[in-house]
Design a protein around this motif. Structure first.
Motif, mmCIF file in Angstrom:
data_model
loop_
_atom_site.group_PDB
_atom_site.id
_atom_site.type_symbol
_atom_site.label_atom_id
_atom_site.label_comp_id
_atom_site.label_asym_id
_atom_site.label_seq_id
_atom_site.Cartn_x
_atom_site.Cartn_y
_atom_site.Cartn_z
ATOM 1 N N GLU A 18 0.843 -1.347 -0.110
ATOM 2 C CA GLU A 18 0.139 -0.024 -0.021
ATOM 3 C C GLU A 18 0.912 1.267 -0.052
ATOM 4 O O GLU A 18 0.513 2.300 -0.775
ATOM 5 C CB GLU A 18 -1.070 0.233 1.319
ATOM 6 C CG GLU A 18 -2.006 -1.154 1.168
ATOM 7 C CD GLU A 18 -3.072 -0.599 0.250
ATOM 8 O OE1 GLU A 18 -2.961 0.485 -0.482
ATOM 9 O OE2 GLU A 18 -4.307 -1.614 -0.004
ATOM 10 N N SER A 22 1.177 4.143 -2.859
ATOM 11 C CA SER A 22 0.766 5.284 -2.384
ATOM 12 C C SER A 22 1.854 6.428 -2.905
ATOM 13 O O SER A 22 1.792 7.518 -3.406
ATOM 14 C CB SER A 22 0.394 5.551 -0.827
ATOM 15 O OG SER A 22 0.210 6.650 -0.501
ATOM 16 N N GLU A 26 1.899 9.407 -5.352
ATOM 17 C CA GLU A 26 2.276 10.987 -5.159
ATOM 18 C C GLU A 26 3.692 11.640 -5.338
ATOM 19 O O GLU A 26 4.049 12.232 -4.764
ATOM 20 C CB GLU A 26 1.737 10.935 -3.636
ATOM 21 C CG GLU A 26 0.474 10.666 -3.159
ATOM 22 C CD GLU A 26 -0.744 11.522 -3.699
ATOM 23 O OE1 GLU A 26 -0.415 12.883 -3.875
ATOM 24 O OE2 GLU A 26 -1.864 11.184 -4.193
ATOM 25 N N LEU A 203 1.214 9.576 4.398
ATOM 26 C CA LEU A 203 0.671 8.515 3.460
ATOM 27 C C LEU A 203 0.884 7.152 3.886
ATOM 28 O O LEU A 203 0.210 6.208 3.908
ATOM 29 C CB LEU A 203 1.423 8.707 2.193
ATOM 30 C CG LEU A 203 1.378 10.114 1.352
ATOM 31 C CD1 LEU A 203 2.303 10.064 0.132
ATOM 32 C CD2 LEU A 203 -0.034 10.305 0.853
ATOM 33 N N ALA A 207 -1.784 4.363 4.546
ATOM 34 C CA ALA A 207 -1.672 2.950 3.924
ATOM 35 C C ALA A 207 -1.757 1.826 4.981
ATOM 36 O O ALA A 207 -2.345 0.725 4.512
ATOM 37 C CB ALA A 207 -0.069 2.794 3.205
#
Lengths: 216, 339
Positions: A18, A22, A26, A203, A207
């Protein structure tokens, strides 16, 4: 304290996946934040590191979760460079040591994992809340997770609140003047920019929430 | 179709830039060094030399010729290049330390950036576990950064080049680990730097300038990673800019009247030598007007920030010993005299 959900090695693998997804999506945003008050490599470095982590964890399905965290930390130290490599690398290794070789863990221990990670970041980086660093996102996340679980919130809910707290902490870095890292060279010119390290930290906590919710 | 290069850079794949450049360095200077692509380090051909203290340094790439261009005879024994503007990782530093250790110990010359310091710290701990004597000396000569509780401390810039040359000479002359380490410290304590930029630089991975500098403006107090400086002003004459640089450096260094100095006018990568010599002309005049004696100098682009237009001034207060070590023979890809 009761948490309804036990986590295991698959939780860690899923968390790392994850994170990789992510930071990859980003990447440009992180680069842009870092270019404003640093040197513009944060997104690239985090992607390189977590791609390597996902790869390293691929062949380790049988290992206990603590070992996976230690392996992930080592991989970050060896691939990221910059300040994020040692900081996140030490954080995950310290977190992993909390779990030892146990095959599963519960919410209360997850708090201890994150608390150990936070302690190692603060120790290595000598940063406290308000310095405009990743600590501004990580510390409120750990505190919130602990408080929520102590109040018997379900794990997924507690992690959602922790991720919110990390994001609030991240946004709170905007008006701060940086006191650590490369942004501190700018003095007052660092004010008005969101800290890239706090952003990637938010983040990473988000996640974790996704990884745990998906499993539940 | 040609590869799109927004930034007009010579690239194959941006991700391969550092490795391909280092392979080129090794191909050009096989008499001096080799590039270990697996360990991502540049190692002097003569290393390890039994009984000689070894010097290694490292940091993000994009500052060429620093550090790989200073590997050879009488300067560095190995260099650990990271990605562009990103500290190398401890594995590289540990591999370099092992590759050059001749039993007399290894000095790590570390520029004061959080990433470099943290990664070198981890590497030094690993090396100590392996029984290698390591000392780490941090270079922090940039007067543009206030050294206070509220910053990561001064950055390491131009003094790094001078420390690598001078301490490299001490090590080549047979000095022991403590003496070589002290020499690095002494250079750092007696040197101050200040940099200015006329343009940003463009990291190859993003292909975009780090900051926008409007026409007619100069960025004062820059570092070497394209990070913005502390303030902007309208660009005056070269003489005006040098006034700012000399004032910043001297007011902090406070050299004794009549002190002998090494003045290092460094290009940031995108400023031609013709302008650097013009700057040196101003520097030389202003130092002499201040009652100081620039008896040694270095002019050229030695610690750069990709294609940034700009320059930095480093002033090192010399003594007989430092002059002797500066003058000692050196043979590296980027610096060579007396040999």
């Amino acid at each position: 304290m009761i948490t309804e959900q036990a986590m295991d090695a698959a939780t860690i693998t899923s968390w790392m996946r994850e994170i990789e997804t992510s930071v990859r999506s980003e990447r440009d945003y992180l680069v842009q934040l870092d270019a404003a008050i640093g040197d513009g490599d944060h997104g690239t470095n985090m992607v390189r590191g977590f791609e390597a982590v996902v790869q390293a964890l691929d062949g380790e399905a049988a290992a206990p979760p603590g070992r996976l965290l230690i392996l992930a930390g080592r991989t970050l130290v060896s691939t990221v460079g910059g300040a994020s490599g040692p900081l996140w690398g030490s954080a995950l290794r310290s977190g992993g040591r909390v779990l030892g070789d146990q095959p599963t863990f519960e919410g209360g221990q997850l708090v201890e994992v994150l608390a150990a990670a936070l302690a190692s970041v603060k120790d290595l980086g000598a940063a406290v809340v308000g310095d405009k660093t990743m600590v501004d996102a990580l510390e409120p996340a750990v505190d919130t997770l602990r408080t929520e679980l102590a109040a018997s919130a379900p794990l997924a809910t507690a992690l959602g609140e922790a991720a919110e707290a990390a994001e609030t902490g991240m946004r709170a870095t905007v008006p701060l003047q940086a006191r650590k890292g490369r942004a501190s060279y700018l003095g007052e010119r660092s004010i008005g920019h969101q800290d890239p390290g706090a952003t990637s930290t938010a983040l990473i906590i988000r996640a974790l929430q996704r990884a745990v919710s998906a499993a539940g | 179709m040609a590869v799109e290069t927004k930034a007009r850079k010579f690239l194959n794949n941006p991700a391969d830039l550092v490795a391909e450049s280092l392979a080129g360095l090794a191909a050009a200077h096989p008499d001096l060094l080799r590039y270990d692509a697996a360990a991502k380090i540049v190692v002097s051909k003569g290393a390890p030399k039994q009984g000689k203290v070894a010097l290694i340094s490292g940091g993000g790439s994009g500052h060429e010729p620093l550090h790989g261009g200073f590997v050879g005879i009488g300067m560095l024994d190995a260099a650990c290049p990271g990605e562009v503007f990103t500290s190398p990782v401890p594995d590289q530093m540990l591999a370099a330390t092992k590759a050059v250790d001749g039993g007399a110990g290894v000095v790590h010359i570390v520029k004061n950036y959080t990433g470099d310091v943290l990664n070198f710290k981890m590497a030094a701990e690993d090396a100590a576990d392996d029984g290698i004597k390591v000392t780490s000396i941090v270079i922090d000569d940039d007067v543009a950064v206030q050294d206070s509780l509220y910053t990561a401390g001064r950055r390491g810039v131009g003094a790094t080049v001078l420390a690598e040359k001078i301490a490299g000479a001490a090590a080549a002359g047979g000095a022991d680990l403590a003496t070589v380490s002290d020499t690095v410290k002494r250079v750092n304590e007696r040197a101050r730097s200040f940099g200015v930029a006329l343009s940003s630089c463009i990291p190859p991975a993003s292909g975009k300038p780090i900051f926008d500098l409007p026409e007619g403006q100069v960025e004062l107090g820059i570092g070497i990673h394209g990070e913005p400086g502390r303030r902007r002003e309208s660009l005056g004459s070269a003489s005006d800019v040098v006034d700012v640089m000399v004032e910043a450096v001297l007011s902090d260094l406070k050299p004794a009247k009549g002190a002998r100095l090494l003045a290092f006018v460094n290009g940031m990568g995108g400023t031609p030598l013709i302008e650097l010599y013009l700057l040196y002309h101003e520097v030389d005049r202003k130092l002499r007007a201040a009652g100081l004696e620039p008896v040694r100098n270095l002019i050229g682009s030695y610690i750069t920030s990709l294609e940034m237009a700009g320059a930095s001034l480093t002033v090192l207060e010399l003594d007989d010993e430092l002059i002797r070590l500066w003058d000692a023979p050196v043979h590296t890809p980027a610096l060579r005299w007396g040999i």
